[in-house]
Motif scaffolding. Structure first.
Motif, mmCIF file in Angstrom:
data_model
loop_
_atom_site.group_PDB
_atom_site.id
_atom_site.type_symbol
_atom_site.label_atom_id
_atom_site.label_comp_id
_atom_site.label_asym_id
_atom_site.label_seq_id
_atom_site.Cartn_x
_atom_site.Cartn_y
_atom_site.Cartn_z
ATOM 1 N N SER A 81 -1.281 16.216 -5.214
ATOM 2 C CA SER A 81 -1.563 15.486 -6.448
ATOM 3 C C SER A 81 -1.721 14.022 -6.064
ATOM 4 C CB SER A 81 -0.428 15.647 -7.444
ATOM 5 O OG SER A 81 0.677 14.888 -7.029
ATOM 6 N N VAL A 86 -0.168 9.486 0.008
ATOM 7 C CA VAL A 86 1.003 8.839 -0.611
ATOM 8 C C VAL A 86 2.020 9.942 -0.931
ATOM 9 C CG1 VAL A 86 1.819 7.439 -2.552
ATOM 10 C CG2 VAL A 86 -0.471 7.059 -1.616
ATOM 11 N N SER A 117 -3.558 7.627 -7.032
ATOM 12 C CA SER A 117 -2.118 7.869 -6.901
ATOM 13 C C SER A 117 -1.395 7.555 -8.214
ATOM 14 C CB SER A 117 -1.577 7.004 -5.770
ATOM 15 O OG SER A 117 -0.243 7.362 -5.515
ATOM 16 N N MET A 222 11.219 15.060 -12.539
ATOM 17 C CA MET A 222 10.399 15.154 -11.336
ATOM 18 C C MET A 222 8.952 14.740 -11.577
ATOM 19 S SD MET A 222 11.604 15.583 -8.532
ATOM 20 C CE MET A 222 10.278 16.014 -7.411
ATOM 21 N N THR A 224 8.050 12.289 -13.490
ATOM 22 C CA THR A 224 8.006 10.920 -14.020
ATOM 23 C C THR A 224 7.789 9.926 -12.895
ATOM 24 O OG1 THR A 224 9.692 11.594 -15.612
ATOM 25 C CG2 THR A 224 9.293 9.231 -15.417
ATOM 26 N N THR A 225 7.011 8.899 -13.176
ATOM 27 C CA THR A 225 6.970 7.728 -12.306
ATOM 28 C C THR A 225 7.562 6.577 -13.110
ATOM 29 O OG1 THR A 225 5.056 8.516 -11.102
ATOM 30 C CG2 THR A 225 5.464 6.153 -11.017
HETATM 31 N N1 SAH Z 1 0.738 12.157 -3.804
HETATM 32 C C1 SAH Z 1 1.250 11.830 -5.105
HETATM 33 C C2 SAH Z 1 2.754 11.627 -5.108
HETATM 34 C C3 SAH Z 1 3.549 12.856 -4.811
HETATM 35 S S1 SAH Z 1 5.282 12.632 -4.930
HETATM 36 C C4 SAH Z 1 0.526 10.575 -5.625
HETATM 37 O O1 SAH Z 1 -0.148 9.908 -4.859
HETATM 38 O O2 SAH Z 1 0.627 10.326 -6.819
HETATM 39 C C5 SAH Z 1 5.572 13.274 -6.545
HETATM 40 C C6 SAH Z 1 5.876 12.173 -7.514
HETATM 41 O O3 SAH Z 1 4.676 11.541 -7.863
HETATM 42 C C7 SAH Z 1 6.456 12.613 -8.823
HETATM 43 O O4 SAH Z 1 7.858 12.766 -8.737
HETATM 44 C C8 SAH Z 1 6.100 11.490 -9.733
HETATM 45 O O5 SAH Z 1 6.987 10.412 -9.535
HETATM 46 C C9 SAH Z 1 4.743 11.072 -9.182
HETATM 47 N N2 SAH Z 1 3.608 11.670 -9.925
HETATM 48 C C10 SAH Z 1 2.638 12.432 -9.410
HETATM 49 N N3 SAH Z 1 1.751 12.784 -10.356
HETATM 50 C C11 SAH Z 1 2.164 12.215 -11.519
HETATM 51 C C12 SAH Z 1 1.684 12.204 -12.851
HETATM 52 N N4 SAH Z 1 0.581 12.852 -13.204
HETATM 53 N N5 SAH Z 1 2.376 11.498 -13.782
HETATM 54 C C13 SAH Z 1 3.490 10.830 -13.445
HETATM 55 N N6 SAH Z 1 3.978 10.800 -12.200
HETATM 56 C C14 SAH Z 1 3.347 11.504 -11.241
#
Ligand code: SAH
Length: 528
Positions: A81, A86, A117, A222, A224-225
């Protein structure tokens, strides 16, 4: 046939935010490998593909499987994702390859396809919280020792970075976010804006604006950002906004002056912007260094040792004059000016018979008071209305002074589409050149003559158009008020009064006549 590894970041989760190349890469591949939930998210693009979906913590086996199939000559898409680089699969896949002695020249091909990201997708839903120097920190101590994560939070907390916390919390890991909050509160105000974005651009998207003090009262998981602002981040109309730089200007009219496009990126307005020539070291850099030095010296610094004096300080900018008609500064006033400017401030004399003071301060109100007590007329600087009167021959021709003072009181400092100077001269000599001001008022034989729309600068400069003679004193102030009101309402941003007059052709019944000199002139190199 040589196999290929395609490391695909598919962005936050909605189709619209997957890049064209990512879609193609999925189409091209024979195998798609990824975490179950992610495979489901992109199901539409991988129909008919061989799919290997695994559980959450099986990243290493996913990477190993991907390399194995690529070595067998297959095209393998490994999905992450956001961005694959990242906290994604890109690094892991390289690690597996490196262990096997892989070289680009003769090994399987590797292509990394960038994605949006979470720091970017989540920021976009919150407003513009990132803007300035920012960092990402994953709170997962699954692959990283907690002591190191803690150290990083501490360092970026002290150095005032905007922070995006990835993997903030899970069913089992609940302490980390509490600790992160505790560390950051050592350096940042409890009111620091915090954005919580869950499932950005996915079905169950949730956006919450809160503060550093209150953030734990909301649902964090999990998906959430957590985006934590720096010391200048603010909330406006449900948007989290971090300014581009630290030094903000105060003027008299408002505390936070948004800059107009034409004011942007000028050294005096945005000292942090890139300019040609030598650049001074940004204050943030020094601050970061200071913080790091402190961290080096002592592990547990008390919060009060790390202070941010330069950060909250703003440049207070104000125009000062001894009076509307009075042009003489008293010795006492000069002392006050010098005291207010201090070591750090500057005092500039302008072509408009004004002194402009620029003083770094946290308390502009205090300075305003001091200046007013010394008998100064103070007005904001910029696109505002300024009254410029003559000295009425040191009061000998004093009849027009009350009108000048009334105009100052009613209109002085008013914000307008562009700077506007009203010149008032006390006799027909008009030696303070009212006719060359945007609005010129000349008192003659007990009545007023009016000039509109001078072009005061440039090589095609011209005097204002004489539009009326012999205006009764009682009518002059209301008439000027109506003219200014019309310009304020209908003028385009940055359109000086002469341009406005030329465009609308009629102001308060006065018809426009072309006063421009009829000569062909090459444009001046600095714009005219
Ligand atoms: N490679 C991913 C990150 C993976 S780690 C990137 O670049 O975004 C997984 C974390 O990413 C999650 O715990 C969350 O904090 C964040 N994350 C990934 N997708 C998200 C989304 N759609 N909305 C909010 N946070 C997200």
């Amino acid at each position: 046939m040589k196999g290929k590894l395609l490391l695909v970041g598919f962005g936050p989760g909605s189709e619209k935010h997957i890049t064209e190349r990512a879609k193609e890469a999925l189409q091209e591949s024979d195998y798609v490998i990824g975490y179950k939930t992610y495979v489901e998210l992109i199901a539409d693009f991988i129909e008919g593909k061989e799919v290997i979906s695994t559980g959450m913590s099986e990243e290493v086996s996913r990477a190993q499987a991907a390399v194995k199939y690529a070595e067998q000559g297959k095209k393998v898409a490994v999905i992450s994702s956001g961005d694959a680089g990242v906290y994604g699969m890109a690094g892991l896949v390289y690690e597996v390859l490196v262990e096997k002695g892989w070289r680009e020249a003769d090994g399987v091909e590797v292509e990394i396809i960038p994605g949006i990201s979470a720091i970017n997708s989540c920021a976009s839903l919150l407003g513009a919280p990132v803007m300035h120097d920012a960092c990402t920190i994953s709170l997962s101590d699954h692959l990283t020792p907690w002591e190191l994560i803690e150290k990083r939070i501490d360092a970026v907390g002290a150095a005032d970075f905007v922070i995006a916390l990835y993997n903030p919390k899970s069913g089992k890991r609940t302490r980390q976010i509490v600790e992160a909050q505790r560390i950051l509160l050592k350096y940042r105000s409890p009111d620091t804006p915090v954005g919580l974005v869950k499932s950005a651009y996915r079905d169950r998207e949730q956006v919450i604006l809160t503060t550093l003090a209150d953030m734990l009262e909301h649902d964090i998981g999990m998906l959430t950002t957590v985006i934590i602002g720096n010391s200048t981040t603010f909330i406006y109309d449900n948007k989290m906004i971090t300014p581009r730089g630290y030094q903000r200007k105060y003027t008299l009219t408002s505390e936070k002056q948004p800059l107009r496009p034409h004011e942007r990126l000028k050294r005096e307005n945005e000292p942090w912007a890139l300019h040609e020539g030598k650049e001074e070291a940004p204050p943030l850099f020094e601050l970061g260094m200071k913080a790091l030095r402190l961290l080096d010296k002592e592990k547990d610094i008390p919060a009060k040792e790390v202070t941010f004096p330069k950060l909250i300080e703003s440049i207070f900018e104000v125009a000062v004059s001894p009076g509307v008609a009075n042009k003489k500064f008293s010795a006492q006033q000069l002392l006050v000016l010098s005291a207010v400017a201090g070591e750090e401030g500057s005092v500039e004399y302008t072509p408009h018979h004004q002194i402009i003071l620029r003083v770094p301060t946290e308390n502009p109100q205090q300075l305003t008071l001091q200046l007013q007590e010394a008998g100064f007329i103070i007005s904001p600087v910029g696109d505002v209305l300024a009254i410029k009167a003559c000295d009425f021959c040191d009061g000998e021709k004093k009849d027009a002074i009350p009108y000048a003072e009334e105009l100052q009181e009613r209109l002085g400092g008013m914000e307008l589409p562009k700077e506007l100077n009203i010149g008032i001269n006390g006799c027909g000599m008009a030696c303070y050149q009212a006719v060359n001001d945007d609005i010129g008022i000349v008192f003659r034989k007990g009545k007023f003559d009016l000039f509109l729309g001078a072009k005061p600068v440039g090589r095609t400069a011209h005097a204002g158009q004489p539009v009326a003679e012999g205006i009764e004193p009682a009518q002059i102030v209301p008439l000027i008020e109506r003219i200014v009101a019309e310009y304020k309402e209908k003028g385009h941003p940055n359109e000086r009064l002469f341009k406005f007059f030329k465009r609308v052709k009629n102001i308060q019944g006065f018809e426009y006549r072309n006063m421009e000199p009829k000569i062909m002139i090459e444009p001046a190199p600095c714009g005219d």
